[in-house]
Design a protein around this motif. Structure first.
Motif, PDB file in Angstrom:
ATOM      1  N   ASP A 165       0.823  -1.207   0.000  1.00  0.00           N
ATOM      2  CA  ASP A 165       0.000   0.000   0.000  1.00  0.00           C
ATOM      3  C   ASP A 165       0.860   1.262   0.000  1.00  0.00           C
ATOM      4  O   ASP A 165       0.562   2.233  -0.708  1.00  0.00           O
ATOM      5  CB  ASP A 165      -0.937   0.008   1.204  1.00  0.00           C
ATOM      6  CG  ASP A 165      -2.040   1.046   1.076  1.00  0.00           C
ATOM      7  OD1 ASP A 165      -2.930   0.852   0.234  1.00  0.00           O
ATOM      8  OD2 ASP A 165      -1.983   2.061   1.794  1.00  0.00           O
ATOM      9  N   GLU A 166       1.931   1.246   0.777  1.00  0.00           N
ATOM     10  CA  GLU A 166       2.814   2.413   0.824  1.00  0.00           C
ATOM     11  C   GLU A 166       3.537   2.638  -0.500  1.00  0.00           C
ATOM     12  O   GLU A 166       3.956   3.762  -0.804  1.00  0.00           O
ATOM     13  CB  GLU A 166       3.850   2.234   1.943  1.00  0.00           C
ATOM     14  CG  GLU A 166       3.240   2.293   3.347  1.00  0.00           C
ATOM     15  CD  GLU A 166       4.173   1.736   4.414  1.00  0.00           C
ATOM     16  OE1 GLU A 166       5.314   1.345   4.057  1.00  0.00           O
ATOM     17  OE2 GLU A 166       3.756   1.658   5.584  1.00  0.00           O
ATOM     18  N   GLY A 167       3.683   1.577  -1.299  1.00  0.00           N
ATOM     19  CA  GLY A 167       4.390   1.695  -2.567  1.00  0.00           C
ATOM     20  C   GLY A 167       3.547   2.209  -3.719  1.00  0.00           C
ATOM     21  O   GLY A 167       4.057   2.403  -4.819  1.00  0.00           O
ATOM     22  N   VAL A 168       2.258   2.434  -3.473  1.00  0.00           N
ATOM     23  CA  VAL A 168       1.374   2.917  -4.541  1.00  0.00           C
ATOM     24  C   VAL A 168       1.656   4.391  -4.834  1.00  0.00           C
ATOM     25  O   VAL A 168       1.713   5.219  -3.920  1.00  0.00           O
ATOM     26  CB  VAL A 168      -0.104   2.736  -4.140  1.00  0.00           C
ATOM     27  CG1 VAL A 168      -1.027   3.415  -5.149  1.00  0.00           C
ATOM     28  CG2 VAL A 168      -0.445   1.254  -4.015  1.00  0.00           C
ATOM     29  N   GLU A 208       0.364   7.674  -5.627  1.00  0.00           N
ATOM     30  CA  GLU A 208      -0.984   8.209  -5.435  1.00  0.00           C
ATOM     31  C   GLU A 208      -1.470   8.998  -6.649  1.00  0.00           C
ATOM     32  O   GLU A 208      -2.666   9.018  -6.941  1.00  0.00           O
ATOM     33  CB  GLU A 208      -1.025   9.070  -4.181  1.00  0.00           C
ATOM     34  CG  GLU A 208      -0.710   8.325  -2.882  1.00  0.00           C
ATOM     35  CD  GLU A 208      -1.744   7.261  -2.527  1.00  0.00           C
ATOM     36  OE1 GLU A 208      -2.826   7.242  -3.153  1.00  0.00           O
ATOM     37  OE2 GLU A 208      -1.465   6.439  -1.636  1.00  0.00           O
ATOM     38  N   THR A 209      -0.564   9.644  -7.357  1.00  0.00           N
ATOM     39  CA  THR A 209      -0.965  10.401  -8.544  1.00  0.00           C
ATOM     40  C   THR A 209      -1.516   9.474  -9.610  1.00  0.00           C
ATOM     41  O   THR A 209      -2.580   9.721 -10.198  1.00  0.00           O
ATOM     42  CB  THR A 209       0.226  11.203  -9.096  1.00  0.00           C
ATOM     43  OG1 THR A 209       0.676  12.121  -8.111  1.00  0.00           O
ATOM     44  CG2 THR A 209      -0.178  11.963 -10.356  1.00  0.00           C
ATOM     45  N   VAL A 210      -0.790   8.385  -9.870  1.00  0.00           N
ATOM     46  CA  VAL A 210      -1.245   7.422 -10.869  1.00  0.00           C
ATOM     47  C   VAL A 210      -2.518   6.736 -10.396  1.00  0.00           C
ATOM     48  O   VAL A 210      -3.479   6.561 -11.162  1.00  0.00           O
ATOM     49  CB  VAL A 210      -0.138   6.391 -11.163  1.00  0.00           C
ATOM     50  CG1 VAL A 210      -0.654   5.312 -12.125  1.00  0.00           C
ATOM     51  CG2 VAL A 210       1.101   7.065 -11.734  1.00  0.00           C
ATOM     52  N   TYR A 211      -2.547   6.363  -9.133  1.00  0.00           N
ATOM     53  CA  TYR A 211      -3.728   5.686  -8.595  1.00  0.00           C
ATOM     54  C   TYR A 211      -4.979   6.543  -8.737  1.00  0.00           C
ATOM     55  O   TYR A 211      -6.057   6.043  -9.099  1.00  0.00           O
ATOM     56  CB  TYR A 211      -3.500   5.327  -7.128  1.00  0.00           C
ATOM     57  CG  TYR A 211      -4.729   4.761  -6.440  1.00  0.00           C
ATOM     58  CD1 TYR A 211      -5.194   3.497  -6.768  1.00  0.00           C
ATOM     59  CD2 TYR A 211      -5.423   5.507  -5.487  1.00  0.00           C
ATOM     60  CE1 TYR A 211      -6.328   2.973  -6.153  1.00  0.00           C
ATOM     61  CE2 TYR A 211      -6.547   4.989  -4.872  1.00  0.00           C
ATOM     62  CZ  TYR A 211      -6.999   3.731  -5.211  1.00  0.00           C
ATOM     63  OH  TYR A 211      -8.123   3.227  -4.614  1.00  0.00           O
ATOM     64  N   ALA A 212      -4.866   7.825  -8.505  1.00  0.00           N
ATOM     65  CA  ALA A 212      -6.018   8.720  -8.616  1.00  0.00           C
ATOM     66  C   ALA A 212      -6.575   8.725 -10.038  1.00  0.00           C
ATOM     67  O   ALA A 212      -7.782   8.917 -10.240  1.00  0.00           O
ATOM     68  CB  ALA A 212      -5.622  10.136  -8.197  1.00  0.00           C
ATOM     69  N   VAL A 253       1.407   3.036 -15.401  1.00  0.00           N
ATOM     70  CA  VAL A 253       0.203   2.644 -14.674  1.00  0.00           C
ATOM     71  C   VAL A 253       0.514   1.615 -13.585  1.00  0.00           C
ATOM     72  O   VAL A 253      -0.125   1.599 -12.534  1.00  0.00           O
ATOM     73  CB  VAL A 253      -0.859   2.108 -15.663  1.00  0.00           C
ATOM     74  CG1 VAL A 253      -1.943   1.300 -14.952  1.00  0.00           C
ATOM     75  CG2 VAL A 253      -1.495   3.269 -16.419  1.00  0.00           C
ATOM     76  N   SER A 254       1.523   0.787 -13.819  1.00  0.00           N
ATOM     77  CA  SER A 254       1.863  -0.237 -12.825  1.00  0.00           C
ATOM     78  C   SER A 254       2.209   0.373 -11.471  1.00  0.00           C
ATOM     79  O   SER A 254       2.032  -0.270 -10.429  1.00  0.00           O
ATOM     80  CB  SER A 254       3.031  -1.092 -13.321  1.00  0.00           C
ATOM     81  OG  SER A 254       4.263  -0.395 -13.275  1.00  0.00           O
ATOM     82  N   ASN A 255       2.675   1.614 -11.478  1.00  0.00           N
ATOM     83  CA  ASN A 255       3.026   2.272 -10.216  1.00  0.00           C
ATOM     84  C   ASN A 255       1.808   2.577  -9.355  1.00  0.00           C
ATOM     85  O   ASN A 255       1.945   2.884  -8.169  1.00  0.00           O
ATOM     86  CB  ASN A 255       3.788   3.565 -10.505  1.00  0.00           C
ATOM     87  CG  ASN A 255       5.138   3.304 -11.128  1.00  0.00           C
ATOM     88  OD1 ASN A 255       5.892   2.464 -10.663  1.00  0.00           O
ATOM     89  ND2 ASN A 255       5.446   4.004 -12.204  1.00  0.00           N
ATOM     90  N   GLY A 256       0.612   2.498  -9.946  1.00  0.00           N
ATOM     91  CA  GLY A 256      -0.604   2.731  -9.182  1.00  0.00           C
ATOM     92  C   GLY A 256      -1.352   1.464  -8.830  1.00  0.00           C
ATOM     93  O   GLY A 256      -2.471   1.535  -8.298  1.00  0.00           O
ATOM     94  N   LEU A 257      -0.763   0.302  -9.093  1.00  0.00           N
ATOM     95  CA  LEU A 257      -1.441  -0.981  -8.866  1.00  0.00           C
ATOM     96  C   LEU A 257      -0.968  -1.662  -7.581  1.00  0.00           C
ATOM     97  O   LEU A 257       0.185  -1.518  -7.182  1.00  0.00           O
ATOM     98  CB  LEU A 257      -1.173  -1.923 -10.042  1.00  0.00           C
ATOM     99  CG  LEU A 257      -1.616  -1.448 -11.434  1.00  0.00           C
ATOM    100  CD1 LEU A 257      -1.205  -2.473 -12.482  1.00  0.00           C
ATOM    101  CD2 LEU A 257      -3.110  -1.191 -11.479  1.00  0.00           C
TER     102      LEU A 257
END
Length: 455
Positions: free
Chosen positions: A77-80, A82-86, A113-117
């Protein structure tokens, strides 16, 4: 959120996201053993219908092991980003699948996109894909890493030279090592599974492999796959460690069964960056495999695929040079036959690359599994076609120390020849320089280990 659908007049309802994920999985003997698999093909299809409509945000908000109970969940969770996830949290799992497979979606787009997964998202989209989907999607994604050489470039296939010996005989291992090198095996790593995990024995093997590397000026790295604490002590004492290895798992409890924690791997990675003799900047090597958490009774009621995906989401914290799933090693209790082993190998490879991991596979099976050498070779071809970074090179494909069947020294050259692939570039140049490789193929000198004894 209501997780329900009606299929052919029957209503299927799933109580939790964890249950939904498990029921949507391809048949696996481990999930059946755990009592969490779909009871019928119809229920499995129904679960996939429902899963396809689940927003990615729901998967982040419902990890299969609660964040407050599990450090693996916290690391993920900490590795997500947040910009991409949003930007993507409103996508459904079906949307993510269609986007990945679209002709207009390329490697750079997927890598961003993988940075938000999270691992749960990666596992979910994998469950909606066919084997061909997994090959096509993985082929798109390029994850390039560097230690002493460069792995993951398009059009390349590396090979780990695995000259294991039942008594850790230095002379026996050296002989097998030379045979592998003569076939062009060893560009990803010269990696030995030790029978003796002691610092003294591991140090001897590190010294011998480093001597061979230095004597022949081979652009590769060495690794002895002892427990990470043994390798850390070897580093502190000045032994020549090229990569630091550890098997890791998808829950804190499973990690503890391996005698490791996130903090310990953090410490090992820092020690590797300081003391490994290789150039880097990527110094870590991890192995995984579906069923590892279940075998330790540390699966928390989650399915094998989700727990495997969580490993990759955690592993990217340490920027590993290479990771491989030892796909059929745990046994038929978890992956029953060649169909399940093949599916798991393609799943793991895709999930690793989607997560941003430099991903290969130990294409293997145990002697009591319902699989054959032909099944093993079929999976090796599929993974090479999917852009796998590397496979194993084992003398005759039969590991005398670990007692399992894997790919042989000559399998990587055969795959390269069949599919137009090359060794890792620095290693290819070295082979050309000493006469083992010319015009994109092995020379007549290849395959004879005495080559290294006559010069």
């Amino acid at each position: 959120m209501i997780l329900r659908t009606k299929l052919f007049g029957t209503t299927y309802e799933f109580g939790t996201v964890k249950e939904l994920l498990a029921k949507a999985n391809e048949p696996k003997s481990g999930d059946q053993q755990a009592g969490i698999a779909a009871h019928s093909q119809a229920e499995r299809v129904a679960a996939r219908f429902v899963l396809a409509e689940v927003p990615l945000s729901v998967l982040r908000e419902n990890p299969v092991v609660p964040i407050e109970e599990d450090e693996v969940s916290r690391v993920i969770d900490e590795g997500v980003n947040e910009t991409v996830y949003a930007e993507i949290k409103g996508w459904t799992v079906g949307d993510l699948r269609e986007w990945i497979l679209a002709n207009t979606t390329d490697s750079d787009m997927i890598r961003r996109v993988s940075n938000g997964l999270t691992g749960e998202m990666v596992a979910a989209v994998t469950k909606l894909m066919s084997n061909l989907d997994l090959i096509l999607a993985a082929k798109k994604i390029h994850v390039v890493r560097h230690c002493q050489n460069t792995i993951g470039l398009p059009g390349t296939l590396g090979s780990r030279n695995q000259p294991n010996h039942p008594t850790d005989s230095v002379d026996g291992i050296r002989a097998a090592l030379y045979e592998g090198l003569s076939y062009g095996s060893g560009d990803s790593v010269i990696g030995i599974n030790p029978a003796d995990d002691s610092v003294g024995s591991v140090s001897r093997l590190l010294d011998m492999t480093k001597d061979v590397i230095d004597r022949w000026e081979i652009p590769t790295q060495n690794c002895v796959l002892a427990h990470v604490t043994t390798q850390m002590e070897c580093l502190r004492r000045g032994s020549p460690v090229g990569l630091v290895f550890q098997s890791i798992a998808g829950s804190q409890k499973a990690m503890e069964s391996f005698g490791v924690s996130v903090g310990l791997i953090d410490e090992a990675a820092a020690l590797a960056a300081k003391h490994c003799w290789t150039q880097g900047p990527d110094y870590m090597y991890f192995e995984t495999g579906q069923g590892s958490a279940l075998s330790a009774d540390a699966h928390h009621g989650a399915d094998q695929l989700v727990l495997e995906a969580r490993i990759y989401s955690m592993a990217k914290r340490w920027h590993p040079y290479q990771v491989n799933t030892v796909v059929g090693f745990i046994g038929p209790e978890y992956l029953y036959d060649a169909v399940q082993i093949t599916r798991a190998g393609l799943e793991d490879h895709f999930m690793g690359k989607l997560t941003g991991i430099s991903m290969g596979c130990d294409v293997c099976y145990t002697n009591h599994a319902k699989a054959t050498q032909n099944d093993l070779e079929n999976l090796a071809v599929l993974l090479a076609a999917a852009g796998g970074s590397y496979i194993m090179g084992v003398p005759m494909g039969d590991d005398a120390m670990l007692s399992y069947q894997s790919t042989s020294y000559h399998d990587a050259p055969a795959l390269r020849q069949a599919l137009g692939l090359r060794p890792l570039p620095e290693f290819e140049a070295w082979m050309e320089g000493i006469g083992l490789w010319r015009d994109g193929a092995l020379t007549d000198l290849a395959g004879d280990p005495s080559f290294f004894l006559q010069r």
